[in-house]
Design an enzyme around this catalytic site. Structure first.
Site, short mmCIF file in Angstrom:
data_model
loop_
_atom_site.label_atom_id
_atom_site.label_comp_id
_atom_site.label_asym_id
_atom_site.label_seq_id
_atom_site.Cartn_x
_atom_site.Cartn_y
_atom_site.Cartn_z
N GLY A 179 0.95 -1.11 0.13
CA GLY A 179 -0.10 -0.07 0.08
C GLY A 179 0.91 1.25 0.10
N ALA A 180 0.55 2.16 -0.72
CA ALA A 180 1.57 3.39 -1.03
C ALA A 180 1.89 3.96 0.18
CB ALA A 180 0.80 4.32 -2.15
N ARG A 214 10.11 -1.06 -4.97
CA ARG A 214 8.73 -0.86 -5.56
C ARG A 214 8.73 0.31 -6.31
NH1 ARG A 214 3.61 -3.18 -3.22
NH2 ARG A 214 3.30 -3.39 -5.50
N ASP A 251 -1.37 5.14 -6.30
CA ASP A 251 0.14 4.90 -6.25
C ASP A 251 0.73 6.14 -6.48
OD1 ASP A 251 -1.29 2.06 -5.85
OD2 ASP A 251 0.66 2.06 -4.88
#
Ligand code: MRU
Length: 345
Positions: free
Chosen positions: A50-51, A86, A229
């Protein structure tokens, strides 16, 4: 499992603690991450995700690097390793740059790095509550809401992003129902969002990703909330794969489609969705479930983790500073009016 007050990540005495999200919903396991390498690995392996949570973890990992090294070259090498985990989540880069810039020339680099990392977490908690209040005003008593992936307390500290208006409306006493997209291939919806909503006692059902259009067409969905995101300057954004098609279907079915994200998710250096790097993940995530092949072994798979939703499909972006309005949608009464029919109320 007893109901708990969900907190995805925290830190004490330079150790980072996380809920291992890969074990949910069957097991609530806390992991201790003692150095920047362990924290970076946890981000990459999606033990946290999750961002917002990725951003907080990246901030803590930078602070751990400042604790581990005095040499600026080693700190910059650590920063690169953290940033390579990521690539799509803007909050990750927001956090590494903020902690690095504030600390590198400070007289007390280590202390400044930890203070800044903790501030990122506190700001997320504050912002998510504000976004929850703003978004809850859009939810009416009796509404059915669709959400995709997990943009809840595990994805951003406090109340989450997309789930913040849902938690807030529920806490304010409104009767709501949530349709939860299961979110293949990693099933963040059916595993994590459903677990969060159960913990909060919010009525919900899981639907397969392909069913969202069916429920929209049947008039079962009043409003949609998703997270983001990375948001480009022109309002295009990256979110979990499948968001784009939900947004197009929402426009087709005249359903308001809201994105909830703090301003730290906006990348002003990114002109449009075309410039956003989309993370490609292992084909095993598509081919296997719980480590076992479910797909034909001899085949290959593509596995982009995110897609781009163009701004024209988004009704509004709810940030802690207010709503950035975009696509217009007609309310039921506006639609009746344009057809020359009488109002319903
Ligand atoms: O791959 P994930 O699980 O980290 O993706 C999460 C999402 O796409 C969320 O919707 C997004 O991070 C917004 S929540 C802060």
């Amino acid at each position: 499992m007893n109901k708990i007050d969900i907190c995805a990540i925290w830190s004490k005495n330079e150790i980072v603690f996380i809920i291992d999200q890969t074990k949910l919903p069957s097991k609530l396991e806390i992991l201790k991450l003692s150095n920047f390498q362990q924290t970076a690995a946890a981000i990459k392996e999606m033990k946290l995700r999750g961002a917002g949570t990725i951003g907080v973890a990246a901030g803590f990992a930078m602070a751990q690097a400042f604790s581990e090294f005095n040499n600026p070259k080693q700190i910059l090498d650590a920063k690169k390793i953290i940033e390579n985990t990521r690539p799509t989540a803007q909050n990750l880069f927001y956090a590494t740059n903020l902690v690095y810039q504030k600390s590198v020339n400070s007289e007390t680099p280590k202390e400044t790095a930890w203070k800044t990392a903790h501030q990122i977490l506190e700001r997320d908690i504050k912002n998510s509550k504000i976004m929850g209040k703003i978004g809850a005003k859009l939810i009416k008593d009796g509404d059915s809401i669709l959400t995709h992936c997990n943009a809840g307390k595990l994805a951003i500290a406090g109340l989450g992003s997309a789930l913040a208006p849902i938690y807030t409306a529920h806490n304010q006493g409104r009767k709501i129902f949530v349709y939860v997209d299961e979110t293949r291939p990693r099933l963040q919806g059916s595993k994590i969002t459903a677990w969060e909503l159960s913990q909060a006692g919010i009525p919900h059902s899981i639907i397969v990703d392909n069913a969202a259009g069916f429920f929209m067409q049947k008039g079962k969905i009043d409003i949609i909330f998703v997270g983001a995101d990375r948001i480009a300057k022109n309002g295009d954004l990256a979110n979990k794969i499948g968001t784009y098609e939900k947004a197009v279907l929402a426009k087709e079915n005249n359903i308001p489609f809201y994105v909830v994200a703090p301003t730290s998710t906006i990348d002003i250096d990114c002109q449009s969705g075309n410039d956003i790097i989309i993370e490609e993940r292992s084909q095993d995530e598509v081919m296997k479930i719980n480590g076992k092949y479910v797909a034909n072994k001899g085949s290959k798979a593509f596995n982009p983790a995110f897609d781009i939703t163009p701004a024209k499909y988004i009704t509004g972006i709810i940030t802690e500073k207010g709503i950035i309005q975009n696509r217009k949608y007609k309310t039921k009464n506006e639609k009746l009016k344009s057809k020359g029919q009488k109002r319903e109320d």
